[in-house]
Design a protein around this motif. Structure first.
Motif, short mmCIF file in Angstrom:
data_model
loop_
_atom_site.label_atom_id
_atom_site.label_comp_id
_atom_site.label_asym_id
_atom_site.label_seq_id
_atom_site.Cartn_x
_atom_site.Cartn_y
_atom_site.Cartn_z
N TRP A 1 1.49 -1.64 -0.12
CA TRP A 1 0.25 -0.33 -0.36
C TRP A 1 0.61 1.23 0.07
O TRP A 1 0.68 2.72 -0.06
CB TRP A 1 -1.00 -0.07 1.41
CG TRP A 1 -2.02 -1.14 1.18
CD1 TRP A 1 -2.06 -1.99 2.16
CD2 TRP A 1 -3.21 -0.77 0.35
NE1 TRP A 1 -3.72 -2.75 1.68
CE2 TRP A 1 -4.02 -1.96 0.64
CE3 TRP A 1 -3.87 -0.02 -0.39
CZ2 TRP A 1 -5.31 -2.48 0.12
CZ3 TRP A 1 -5.45 0.03 -0.82
CH2 TRP A 1 -5.65 -0.90 -0.46
N THR B 1 -0.27 3.90 -2.90
CA THR B 1 -1.26 4.94 -2.44
C THR B 1 -1.55 5.12 -1.23
O THR B 1 -2.13 6.36 -1.29
CB THR B 1 -2.05 3.67 -2.43
OG1 THR B 1 -1.99 2.76 -3.94
CG2 THR B 1 -3.80 4.14 -2.56
N HIS C 1 -9.18 -5.39 0.05
CA HIS C 1 -8.23 -6.05 -1.12
C HIS C 1 -8.18 -7.44 -1.16
O HIS C 1 -7.10 -7.88 -0.01
CB HIS C 1 -6.40 -5.39 -0.79
CG HIS C 1 -6.58 -6.32 -2.81
ND1 HIS C 1 -5.24 -6.74 -2.36
CD2 HIS C 1 -6.69 -6.14 -3.96
CE1 HIS C 1 -4.50 -7.38 -4.18
NE2 HIS C 1 -5.95 -6.79 -4.57
N VAL D 1 -11.72 -3.75 -2.42
CA VAL D 1 -11.35 -2.90 -3.60
C VAL D 1 -10.82 -5.02 -4.71
O VAL D 1 -10.31 -5.75 -3.64
CB VAL D 1 -10.20 -2.64 -3.22
CG1 VAL D 1 -9.04 -2.41 -4.58
CG2 VAL D 1 -9.74 -1.46 -2.28
N VAL E 1 -14.54 -0.75 -5.01
CA VAL E 1 -13.86 -0.44 -6.33
C VAL E 1 -13.65 -1.41 -6.99
O VAL E 1 -13.17 -2.59 -6.90
CB VAL E 1 -12.88 -0.30 -5.27
CG1 VAL E 1 -12.05 0.66 -6.64
CG2 VAL E 1 -13.09 2.03 -4.96
N CYS F 1 -12.23 -2.67 -10.40
CA CYS F 1 -11.21 -3.87 -11.41
C CYS F 1 -11.51 -4.22 -12.15
O CYS F 1 -13.00 -4.63 -12.14
CB CYS F 1 -10.01 -3.50 -10.62
SG CYS F 1 -9.15 -2.63 -9.36
N LEU G 1 -11.98 0.62 -11.61
CA LEU G 1 -10.94 1.12 -11.94
C LEU G 1 -10.37 0.46 -13.01
O LEU G 1 -10.24 -1.04 -12.39
CB LEU G 1 -10.10 1.15 -10.36
CG LEU G 1 -8.56 1.91 -10.39
CD1 LEU G 1 -8.39 2.88 -10.76
CD2 LEU G 1 -8.21 1.31 -8.78
N PRO H 1 -4.16 -3.13 -7.58
CA PRO H 1 -4.23 -1.49 -8.60
C PRO H 1 -2.96 -0.98 -7.09
O PRO H 1 -3.05 -0.38 -7.92
CB PRO H 1 -5.77 -1.58 -8.41
CG PRO H 1 -6.27 -2.32 -7.31
CD PRO H 1 -5.69 -3.20 -7.00
N MET H 2 -3.24 -1.56 -6.53
CA MET H 2 -2.12 -0.30 -5.18
C MET H 2 -0.93 -0.64 -6.13
O MET H 2 -0.21 0.41 -5.78
CB MET H 2 -2.81 -1.21 -4.02
CG MET H 2 -1.97 -2.22 -3.97
SD MET H 2 -2.98 -3.86 -4.25
CE MET H 2 -4.62 -2.99 -3.16
N GLU I 1 -3.70 6.18 -8.68
CA GLU I 1 -5.67 6.35 -9.37
C GLU I 1 -5.87 5.97 -8.11
O GLU I 1 -7.60 6.46 -8.16
CB GLU I 1 -5.57 5.44 -11.09
CG GLU I 1 -4.99 6.00 -12.37
CD GLU I 1 -3.16 5.97 -12.11
OE1 GLU I 1 -2.82 5.37 -10.56
OE2 GLU I 1 -2.84 5.82 -12.85
N LEU I 2 -5.41 4.81 -7.69
CA LEU I 2 -6.27 4.23 -6.90
C LEU I 2 -6.66 5.19 -4.86
O LEU I 2 -8.35 5.06 -4.66
CB LEU I 2 -5.64 3.09 -6.23
CG LEU I 2 -6.18 1.90 -4.86
CD1 LEU I 2 -7.86 1.83 -5.14
CD2 LEU I 2 -5.99 0.74 -4.47
#
Length: 244
Positions: free
Chosen positions: A17, A20, A76, A100, A192, A194, A221, A227-228, A234-235
């Motif tokens: 993380w 982010t 996540h 996420v 969120v 993905c 996303l 995504p991290m 963006e996250l």
């Protein structure tokens, strides 16, 4: 400004993380990544006894020890299981949950319920053969990619993910979530999505249909399952928008 507690998925630690969290802090938020027992820098604390209850206690203990209030709890992937358990125990300390590329667990569920029987058998064999009977090494990318999108991860990021991953205590996959798993009516609920979850939700998978309806708020996303790593800034932007 929000207080984020960021919980990583299987095989990962707070390190995942870092980018982010930095971007969230630059936006004025408090961002607190958490490593669960038996993983990353806490790998030596794990053992046969490490299970889902251990990780739920990690999260609730972290929030309570630091006397955190109005918490936004972010899960996540695998972390959906312990975050769901912790969210049901944090009472008025919790303001919001964010899943996420994952979804909340129902009471009585475990991670292995999400896998076909042949995959479960393969994992158990792997734990017995190379995990001392209690640890699950991270599978090769060609196996991970069968169920989780690797989109956005370049070679360097895959190398980092592979080199820093630690075996997952298998008890966290086998233990079923013991209630309470229900959130208070005043807790904000955010997804969120993905690439993995966008596909599932847009396909109308019945068991996930509730995530497309109030009180859930959905943010898409366009990146893969991590995504991290593939889109950390963006996250952070999506998380910022979710609390604004």
């Amino acid at each position: 400004m929000a207080t984020f507690v960021l919980v990583p998925g299987a095989w990962l630690g707070a390190w995942t993380w870092e980018d982010t969290a930095r971007a969230l802090r630059e936006r004025g938020h408090t961002a607190l990544p958490l490593t669960l027992t038996g993983l990353a820098e806490h790998a030596d604390q794990g053992g046969l006894q490490t299970d889902l209850g251990t990780h739920i206690a990690d999260i609730t203990g972290f929030v309570e020890r630091n006397d955190l209030r109005e918490v936004t709890l972010v899960a996540h992937s695998y972390a959906a299981a312990p975050v769901t358990g912790a969210a049901g125990r944090l009472g008025d300390r919790l303001e919001r949950v964010v899943y996420v590329d994952s979804a909340p667990f129902a009471a009585g569920m475990c991670m292995l319920d999400l896998m076909p029987p042949e995959a479960e058998d393969q994992l158990r064999q792997q734990v017995d053969a190379s995990g001392d009977g209690w640890r699950l090494p991270m599978p090769p990318f060609e196996v991970l990619g069968l169920s989780s999108s690797l989109d956005g991860l370049d070679g360097g990021q895959r190398d980092v993910l592979r080199s820093r991953a630690t075996p997952q205590p298998f008890g966290t996959f086998t233990q079923r979530l013991d209630g309470p798993a229900e959130l208070g009516s005043d807790v904000d609920r955010v997804l969120v999505a993905c690439h993995d979850f966008t596909g599932l939700l847009d396909a109308g998978v019945p068991m996930l249909a509730f995530l497309n309806q109030p009180p859930w708020r959905r943010f898409d996303l366009p990146t893969g399952h991590w995504p991290m790593l593939s889109a950390p800034a963006e996250l952070a932007g999506v998380l910022d928008a979710a609390v604004s």
